[in-house]
Structures are given as C-alpha cells and as structure tokens.
Scaffold this active site. Sequence first.
Site, mmCIF file in Angstrom:
data_model
loop_
_atom_site.group_PDB
_atom_site.id
_atom_site.type_symbol
_atom_site.label_atom_id
_atom_site.label_comp_id
_atom_site.label_asym_id
_atom_site.label_seq_id
_atom_site.Cartn_x
_atom_site.Cartn_y
_atom_site.Cartn_z
ATOM 1 N N GLU A 93 48.522 65.492 -15.396
ATOM 2 C CA GLU A 93 48.247 64.489 -16.425
ATOM 3 C C GLU A 93 46.771 64.134 -16.534
ATOM 4 O OE1 GLU A 93 52.600 62.470 -15.637
ATOM 5 O OE2 GLU A 93 50.821 61.320 -15.148
ATOM 6 N N CYS A 107 39.870 60.402 -17.903
ATOM 7 C CA CYS A 107 40.214 60.449 -16.488
ATOM 8 C C CYS A 107 40.868 61.803 -16.250
ATOM 9 C CB CYS A 107 41.172 59.282 -16.223
ATOM 10 S SG CYS A 107 41.760 59.201 -14.564
ATOM 11 N N CYS A 114 48.820 65.785 -4.833
ATOM 12 C CA CYS A 114 47.695 65.531 -3.922
ATOM 13 C C CYS A 114 48.209 65.547 -2.483
ATOM 14 C CB CYS A 114 47.064 64.167 -4.228
ATOM 15 S SG CYS A 114 45.664 63.771 -3.135
ATOM 16 N N CYS A 118 48.447 58.886 0.306
ATOM 17 C CA CYS A 118 48.179 57.445 0.408
ATOM 18 C C CYS A 118 49.454 56.658 0.077
ATOM 19 C CB CYS A 118 47.036 57.050 -0.525
ATOM 20 S SG CYS A 118 45.504 57.936 -0.156
ATOM 21 N N CYS A 121 50.211 55.416 -3.677
ATOM 22 C CA CYS A 121 49.854 56.275 -4.815
ATOM 23 C C CYS A 121 50.985 57.219 -5.221
ATOM 24 C CB CYS A 121 48.616 57.093 -4.435
ATOM 25 S SG CYS A 121 48.132 58.273 -5.710
ATOM 26 N N CYS A 340 45.916 53.782 -12.902
ATOM 27 C CA CYS A 340 45.562 54.451 -11.658
ATOM 28 C C CYS A 340 46.757 54.496 -10.727
ATOM 29 C CB CYS A 340 44.483 53.687 -10.913
ATOM 30 S SG CYS A 340 43.008 53.574 -11.816
HETATM 31 N N1 SAH Z 1 41.868 61.034 -4.940
HETATM 32 C C1 SAH Z 1 40.807 60.271 -5.458
HETATM 33 C C2 SAH Z 1 40.846 60.147 -6.960
HETATM 34 C C3 SAH Z 1 42.174 59.940 -7.594
HETATM 35 S S1 SAH Z 1 42.969 58.417 -7.253
HETATM 36 C C4 SAH Z 1 40.749 58.889 -4.803
HETATM 37 O O1 SAH Z 1 41.667 58.547 -4.078
HETATM 38 O O2 SAH Z 1 39.754 58.210 -5.001
HETATM 39 C C5 SAH Z 1 42.134 57.356 -8.418
HETATM 40 C C6 SAH Z 1 42.153 55.886 -8.043
HETATM 41 O O3 SAH Z 1 43.445 55.318 -8.218
HETATM 42 C C7 SAH Z 1 41.759 55.632 -6.615
HETATM 43 O O4 SAH Z 1 40.831 54.586 -6.461
HETATM 44 C C8 SAH Z 1 43.103 55.269 -6.029
HETATM 45 O O5 SAH Z 1 42.964 54.631 -4.848
HETATM 46 C C9 SAH Z 1 43.712 54.455 -7.150
HETATM 47 N N2 SAH Z 1 45.143 54.199 -7.007
HETATM 48 C C10 SAH Z 1 46.053 54.995 -6.417
HETATM 49 N N3 SAH Z 1 47.281 54.415 -6.446
HETATM 50 C C11 SAH Z 1 47.131 53.219 -7.048
HETATM 51 C C12 SAH Z 1 48.034 52.162 -7.402
HETATM 52 N N4 SAH Z 1 49.336 52.231 -7.125
HETATM 53 N N5 SAH Z 1 47.540 51.080 -8.036
HETATM 54 C C13 SAH Z 1 46.211 51.000 -8.346
HETATM 55 N N6 SAH Z 1 45.328 51.971 -8.060
HETATM 56 C C14 SAH Z 1 45.770 53.077 -7.420
HETATM 57 FE FE1 SF4 Z 2 45.408 61.483 -3.423
HETATM 58 FE FE2 SF4 Z 2 46.366 59.303 -4.575
HETATM 59 FE FE3 SF4 Z 2 45.223 59.108 -2.208
HETATM 60 FE FE4 SF4 Z 2 43.700 59.656 -4.385
HETATM 61 S S1 SF4 Z 2 44.846 57.782 -3.963
HETATM 62 S S2 SF4 Z 2 43.640 60.656 -2.355
HETATM 63 S S3 SF4 Z 2 45.175 60.896 -5.562
HETATM 64 S S4 SF4 Z 2 47.112 60.243 -2.656
#
Ligand code: SAH
Ligand code: SF4
Length: 346
Positions: A93, A107, A114, A118, A121, A340
């Site tokens: 996406e 974006c 990934c 995390c 996420c 995000c």
């Molecule tokens: N992997 C990279 C870029 C993609 S994630 C990273 O982690 O920075 C892009 C952003 O979305 C990151 O700052 C991530 O922490 C945030 N993000 C992930 N899950 C989220 C959620 N449930 N609510 C708000 N932001 C989130």
């Molecule tokens: Fe990967 Fe999501 Fe963590 Fe970014 S926030 S590193 S996309 S698992």
Amino acid sequence: MKVYTICLKTYMIDQFAKDHSLPSFRITQFNLAYYKEFISSYDELSTWPKALREELKSAILFSTITPSTILESKDKGTQKIVFTRISDEKRFESVLMRHDDKRNTVCVSCMVGCPMGCAFCATGKMRFIANLTAREIVDQVLYFARILKKQKQVVTNVVFMGMGEPLLNLEQVMEAIRTLNNPHCMEFGIRRITISTCGITPKIYELMKLGYKGRLALSLHAPNQTLRESLMPIAKTYPLPELMSTVKAFATRTQLRVSYEYILINGVNDTPEHAKELVNLIGEDIEFVHINLIPYNPIPGVSFSRSTSRSIHEFADVLSEFGISNTFRVTMGDDIKAACGQLANS
Ligand code: SAH
Ligand code: SF4
C-alpha cells in the site's frame, strides 16, 4: 526481441537506447516526458516516432505496479492505494496525504510486510513478505504525480513511512532516492525526502557514508531501553545510547532536524514521568531535535488504546517546558486504515 521488464534498475532506458543505437537526445526526451511531464502511457511520448514507441512498449513496462484498490477518506484529504506488483502479484500500500498547507506527501512502501514485528504496528503483524525494487518505489511516486498533475498539483514530499523498514532494503531505497533526486529524472529536492527507521544503528552510519542528505525520522516510541524493548524487538539488538548518539551525529552532519516519532499509547508510555525521561534521553543538545507525537492508531488484535487528549497535552507541555520542539501529528485517513501503522493488506 530483448525484454527489460525484470531488470531492477531504473536506468534500463539507457540499456534500451544502447541496444537500439539511439542518439542521446532520445533519452533526454524520454526523461522529460516520463519523469517531468508525468505522461500516463508511452502513447503520450509524442517526441518519439510511433514505431520506436511500440518497441519501447514491448520492452519496458510503463509501470511495474498497478492499482487494485483505491480508497479515499471522507474528508478527501487522504488516498490509499493498494498496489499489485506485476512481477509476482504481491500487494502493498501507498498513501497520498493532502495537507491544508498545500503540501502533498506521498508515503511510500519499501517492502511487502515488515520483519521488525513492532507490537503496535499492523505491517509488522504481516511479517516480512518481500522487498520492493527501486523501480517499484519510484513507480509509487510517479503514480501520484500523474494524478496530481491532472489537478495542476505536484508531489511536494516523499516519506518512507509506508510498509517496511527502509534501512533493511537500503540498496533499493537509495537507488529510488537517486532517481527521484536526479536532475535528469524527477529532480525532486533531497530535503523533501524522509527516511523513517525503527533504529538500525549501523545502517544509519551507512546512510552517512553514502552521503545521504535527506531527512531522517527515528521511530523512538519509548524513553528507556526496557520499555522500548517491550514495544520494539529490534531495540534489543541496537540499544538506545548508541542509537541516540548515531542519530545526533547524523543531524550534525546534515544540519537537519531529526524527527523523533513517538506514538502515545494509553497508560504505556504517555505519563508526564515518561515525558521527563524523554527529555533526559534527548539531553541538552536540542538544536536538531523535533519530537513528533503521534496518536496511536488502533489495529486489530492489539489491546493498546489511544492516549486521552489530556495526557497528550500534559506530555507535550513537559517537552515544551524544556524547550524541545514538538508537534502533535494529526491523524489522517484512519477511516480507510491509511494512517501510520494501519497499513496491512487484508
Ligand atoms: N519501518 C519504519 C517506517 C515505517 S513505519 C519505521 O518504523 O519508522 C511508519 C511510522 O508509523 C513509524 O513511525 C511507526 O512507528 C508508525 N506506526 C506504526 N504503527 C503505528 C500505530 N499503530 N499507530 C501510530 N503510528 C504507528
Ligand atoms: Fe516495521 Fe511497523 Fe516496526 Fe516500522 S513500525 S519497523 S513498519 S513493524
């Protein structure tokens, strides 16, 4: 006939020109039409003779990705596209955010899924499926550039905040950035590009070695090692002290503020004590520091919830009291799961 569709390089047009003994002005014409005028098919490459255009059509895909679903938020500010990549039909996406101040931010994703896992996420829950190629990344930007052109607008910013961890697909990400930035291609300002990372310390050094002059965002999300490890497994491999000093070195080198992304999760990392810990972690050197507070976007199967607006304000107040620049990110597109961390193809 030679077919270039599986070539990973963005510059396959050079190879095509060489194989067809084309004069260099043909590449100039191609680059102008494709990367600057944002033509929507090779038929619009009117500076080339028809026969040559037909050759090109059968040799190089016009786009390596096709949109399979297009969603728009109720306020029309956000568009999410589910793309299918032509090579293996995997889906990922991208999101276009139209800000009130006329910025149009794309974006982009750099992976399908990934591997970082995390806890908060949605993309992490999918696990790693595939890396995207440089061309597949550039094609996401071009797709939106073509749409915006019809409305007499342009892409103003590109952020690697879609699916995936850019520093773990660095070669393709850098090649995509070089194409975007190249004066012969899109000529997109390097300082309008942001790489967001969960914090792969050695790769941040590599970015510096490669001479990357764009912006960096660090997904921090916790003010201490223990809490960060519980939210982001990668924190165990790359602990905070070295990560923070590396990011600071990067900021000094580029003279650009680093954006520290901090998701506020109710009762987990959002108390005034956490804010004070964050102030200590940042230290006295705050010139190149900006903290981007992000409301947690709910994702299925995770019991976290968004902080109350009171806790958010109290948290921000502590940062401001110590002179740390901060903003509270407005959530865009959560009604279409384009915010995000909500990017996951269901
Ligand atoms: N992997 C990279 C870029 C993609 S994630 C990273 O982690 O920075 C892009 C952003 O979305 C990151 O700052 C991530 O922490 C945030 N993000 C992930 N899950 C989220 C959620 N449930 N609510 C708000 N932001 C989130
Ligand atoms: Fe990967 Fe999501 Fe963590 Fe970014 S926030 S590193 S996309 S698992």
